[in-house]
Design a protein around this motif. Structure first.
Motif, PDB file in Angstrom:
ATOM      1  N   UNK A  83      92.424  68.891  30.334  1.00  0.00           N
ATOM      2  CA  UNK A  83      92.870  67.511  29.702  1.00  0.00           C
ATOM      3  C   UNK A  83      92.006  67.024  28.222  1.00  0.00           C
ATOM      4  N   UNK A  84      90.892  67.539  28.062  1.00  0.00           N
ATOM      5  CA  UNK A  84      90.395  67.329  26.903  1.00  0.00           C
ATOM      6  C   UNK A  84      91.031  68.161  25.725  1.00  0.00           C
ATOM      7  N   UNK A  85      91.320  69.268  26.121  1.00  0.00           N
ATOM      8  CA  UNK A  85      91.969  70.269  24.936  1.00  0.00           C
ATOM      9  C   UNK A  85      93.259  69.856  24.986  1.00  0.00           C
ATOM     10  N   UNK A  86      94.135  69.229  25.759  1.00  0.00           N
ATOM     11  CA  UNK A  86      95.431  68.876  25.436  1.00  0.00           C
ATOM     12  C   UNK A  86      95.276  67.581  24.731  1.00  0.00           C
ATOM     13  N   UNK A  87      94.231  66.789  24.815  1.00  0.00           N
ATOM     14  CA  UNK A  87      94.245  65.263  23.971  1.00  0.00           C
ATOM     15  C   UNK A  87      93.751  66.128  22.361  1.00  0.00           C
ATOM     16  N   UNK A  88      92.866  67.000  22.334  1.00  0.00           N
ATOM     17  CA  UNK A  88      92.309  67.401  20.916  1.00  0.00           C
ATOM     18  C   UNK A  88      93.502  68.090  20.324  1.00  0.00           C
ATOM     19  N   UNK A  89      94.193  68.996  20.869  1.00  0.00           N
ATOM     20  CA  UNK A  89      95.133  69.845  20.525  1.00  0.00           C
ATOM     21  C   UNK A  89      96.488  69.441  21.088  1.00  0.00           C
ATOM     22  N   UNK A  90      97.220  68.254  20.941  1.00  0.00           N
ATOM     23  CA  UNK A  90      98.204  67.985  21.363  1.00  0.00           C
ATOM     24  C   UNK A  90      99.639  68.948  21.177  1.00  0.00           C
ATOM     25  N   UNK A  91     100.417  69.226  22.170  1.00  0.00           N
ATOM     26  CA  UNK A  91     101.459  69.811  21.994  1.00  0.00           C
ATOM     27  C   UNK A  91     102.911  68.844  22.082  1.00  0.00           C
ATOM     28  N   UNK A  92     103.801  69.084  21.200  1.00  0.00           N
ATOM     29  CA  UNK A  92     104.913  68.175  21.326  1.00  0.00           C
ATOM     30  C   UNK A  92     105.501  68.421  22.356  1.00  0.00           C
ATOM     31  N   UNK A  93     106.252  67.382  23.156  1.00  0.00           N
ATOM     32  CA  UNK A  93     106.853  67.541  24.575  1.00  0.00           C
ATOM     33  C   UNK A  93     107.978  68.703  24.420  1.00  0.00           C
ATOM     34  N   UNK A  94     108.707  68.785  23.360  1.00  0.00           N
ATOM     35  CA  UNK A  94     109.739  69.820  23.257  1.00  0.00           C
ATOM     36  C   UNK A  94     108.939  71.286  23.606  1.00  0.00           C
ATOM     37  N   UNK A  95     107.792  71.238  22.586  1.00  0.00           N
ATOM     38  CA  UNK A  95     107.104  72.674  22.682  1.00  0.00           C
ATOM     39  C   UNK A  95     106.611  72.920  24.077  1.00  0.00           C
ATOM     40  N   UNK A  96     106.114  71.955  24.661  1.00  0.00           N
ATOM     41  CA  UNK A  96     105.542  71.982  26.015  1.00  0.00           C
ATOM     42  C   UNK A  96     106.892  72.541  27.141  1.00  0.00           C
ATOM     43  N   UNK A  97     107.801  71.851  27.067  1.00  0.00           N
ATOM     44  CA  UNK A  97     108.981  71.954  28.022  1.00  0.00           C
ATOM     45  C   UNK A  97     109.369  73.684  27.754  1.00  0.00           C
ATOM     46  N   UNK A  98     109.470  73.887  26.687  1.00  0.00           N
ATOM     47  CA  UNK A  98     110.174  75.511  26.166  1.00  0.00           C
ATOM     48  C   UNK A  98     109.182  76.433  26.804  1.00  0.00           C
ATOM     49  N   UNK A  99     107.737  75.884  26.516  1.00  0.00           N
ATOM     50  CA  UNK A  99     106.771  77.099  26.952  1.00  0.00           C
ATOM     51  C   UNK A  99     106.796  77.124  28.572  1.00  0.00           C
ATOM     52  N   UNK A 100     106.651  75.998  29.224  1.00  0.00           N
ATOM     53  CA  UNK A 100     106.847  76.276  30.773  1.00  0.00           C
ATOM     54  C   UNK A 100     108.303  76.795  31.202  1.00  0.00           C
ATOM     55  N   UNK A 101     109.421  76.560  30.464  1.00  0.00           N
ATOM     56  CA  UNK A 101     110.581  77.060  31.008  1.00  0.00           C
ATOM     57  C   UNK A 101     110.683  78.614  30.795  1.00  0.00           C
ATOM     58  N   UNK A 102     109.803  79.072  29.812  1.00  0.00           N
ATOM     59  CA  UNK A 102     109.650  80.478  29.403  1.00  0.00           C
ATOM     60  C   UNK A 102     108.887  81.150  30.537  1.00  0.00           C
ATOM     61  N   UNK A 103     107.650  80.543  31.020  1.00  0.00           N
ATOM     62  CA  UNK A 103     106.778  81.119  31.916  1.00  0.00           C
ATOM     63  C   UNK A 103     107.632  81.071  33.216  1.00  0.00           C
ATOM     64  N   UNK A 104     108.334  80.053  33.564  1.00  0.00           N
ATOM     65  CA  UNK A 104     109.186  79.929  34.888  1.00  0.00           C
ATOM     66  C   UNK A 104     110.048  81.035  35.023  1.00  0.00           C
ATOM     67  N   UNK A 105     110.763  81.237  33.807  1.00  0.00           N
ATOM     68  CA  UNK A 105     111.748  82.035  33.724  1.00  0.00           C
ATOM     69  C   UNK A 105     111.530  83.670  34.006  1.00  0.00           C
ATOM     70  N   UNK A 106     110.153  83.908  33.902  1.00  0.00           N
ATOM     71  CA  UNK A 106     109.972  85.553  33.703  1.00  0.00           C
ATOM     72  C   UNK A 106     109.854  85.707  35.324  1.00  0.00           C
TER      73      UNK A 106
END
Length: 297
Positions: free
Chosen positions: A274-297
């Motif tokens: 939680x602290x890292x996500x707050x200190x180094x925020x990831x844009x929502x479209x980047x987060x979705x793309x990252x998770x989709x890439x992970x789930x598609x592996x």
């Protein structure tokens, strides 16, 4: 789970080798003593509970002991309790993941007294036990704080001068000691003493502050790596490569750590996410793309 490490892995990306967890002989011996008498077939098998908050080092201690004892250690992150046999001690870590009204907890109750058990979690565990280890047992002694710092700095003399202040400021809490040691190791030597003493004036939770100042010391590629990994489950090296996460998975303790018993997977520890996500925020479209890439592996 975080921070007290010594000489682990090869140096990569121009960084010194990451350190391994220090060994805690008194606690290991105490666990040994609880299971010292071989159980008889009709005897009630011993139970030990280990209860302390996040960052107390429960999982690391128990993993070391389980490996030496050839015990079976299971992380209960999925809420499932495995079958057990062969008389081996079973270590169940993460008991808080088992709701008291659920099937997993009922299975634990069935095992109590039948199989030699170590039950570990963040909340009180309502079972009869031959021994109970708590936060007061798990905090570092000053010498252990020194060991962590000396390993991180690779400088015994420098650690000797800083360890008393570090121990006082952190209260010997393992996660705080590990974070502070990793941060100090990245600072120029002349700045370490002054920077450490400034922690006494921090007005936010010390763990959050230490995560923040440690992140500031990372170079750009390391920060981008941690920024993304904080949104992912545990991953191995092949997954990291496929996701174009090019940093060394094993090179950034205590903010990236091996997941015990996972066969080479690493993750950002849950209390730091939680602290890292707050200190180094990831844009929502980047987060979705990252998770989709992970789930598609």
């Amino acid at each position: 789970m975080t921070g007290w490490w010594r000489d682990f892995g090869a140096a990569r990306f121009g960084r010194p080798a990451s350190p391994r967890p220090i060994v805690r002989p008194a606690l290991l011996a105490r666990l040994d003593q609880a299971f010292a008498e071989p159980g008889q077939e009709d005897a009630v098998q011993p139970v030990v509970t280990v209860v302390a908050g996040s960052g107390a080092g429960k999982s690391i201690l128990l993993a070391q002991w389980a490996e030496a004892r050839r015990a079976v250690m299971v992380q209960l992150d999925n809420g499932r309790v495995p079958a057990a046999g062969d008389g081996a001690v079973v270590v169940l870590d993460g008991i808080e993941n088992l709701p008291l009204d659920g099937a997993g907890w009922r299975r634990v109750v069935e095992l109590v007294g039948v199989v030699p058990l170590v039950l570990s979690g963040r909340e009180p565990i309502p079972v009869a036990a031959v021994d109970r280890l708590g936060a007061g047992h798990l905090v570092f002694a000053e010498d252990e704080t020194y060991q962590v710092l000396a390993a991180a700095l690779a400088d015994a003399a420098g650690a000797d001068g800083l360890a008393p202040d570090l121990h006082l400021l952190t209260g010997g809490w393992p996660a705080l000691v590990g974070l502070a040691a990793a941060w100090l190791a990245r600072l120029p030597m002349p700045e370490r003493g002054t920077s450490l003493r400034q922690l006494a004036r921090v007005d936010e939770p010390l763990q959050e502050h230490l995560v923040g100042v440690l992140l500031q010391t990372l170079h750009h590629d390391e920060r981008e790596f941690v920024r993304r990994l904080a949104h992912l489950p545990a991953i191995d090296a092949a997954t990291a490569d496929a996701l174009d996460l090019t940093e060394d998975l094993g090179g950034l303790p205590p903010i990236v750590l091996p997941v015990i018993g996972s066969g080479g997977r690493y993750a950002v520890p849950e209390p730091l996410r939680r602290t890292i996500q707050q200190r180094l925020p990831l844009a929502e479209h980047e987060r979705r793309a990252l998770l989709e890439a992970f789930q598609g592996m």
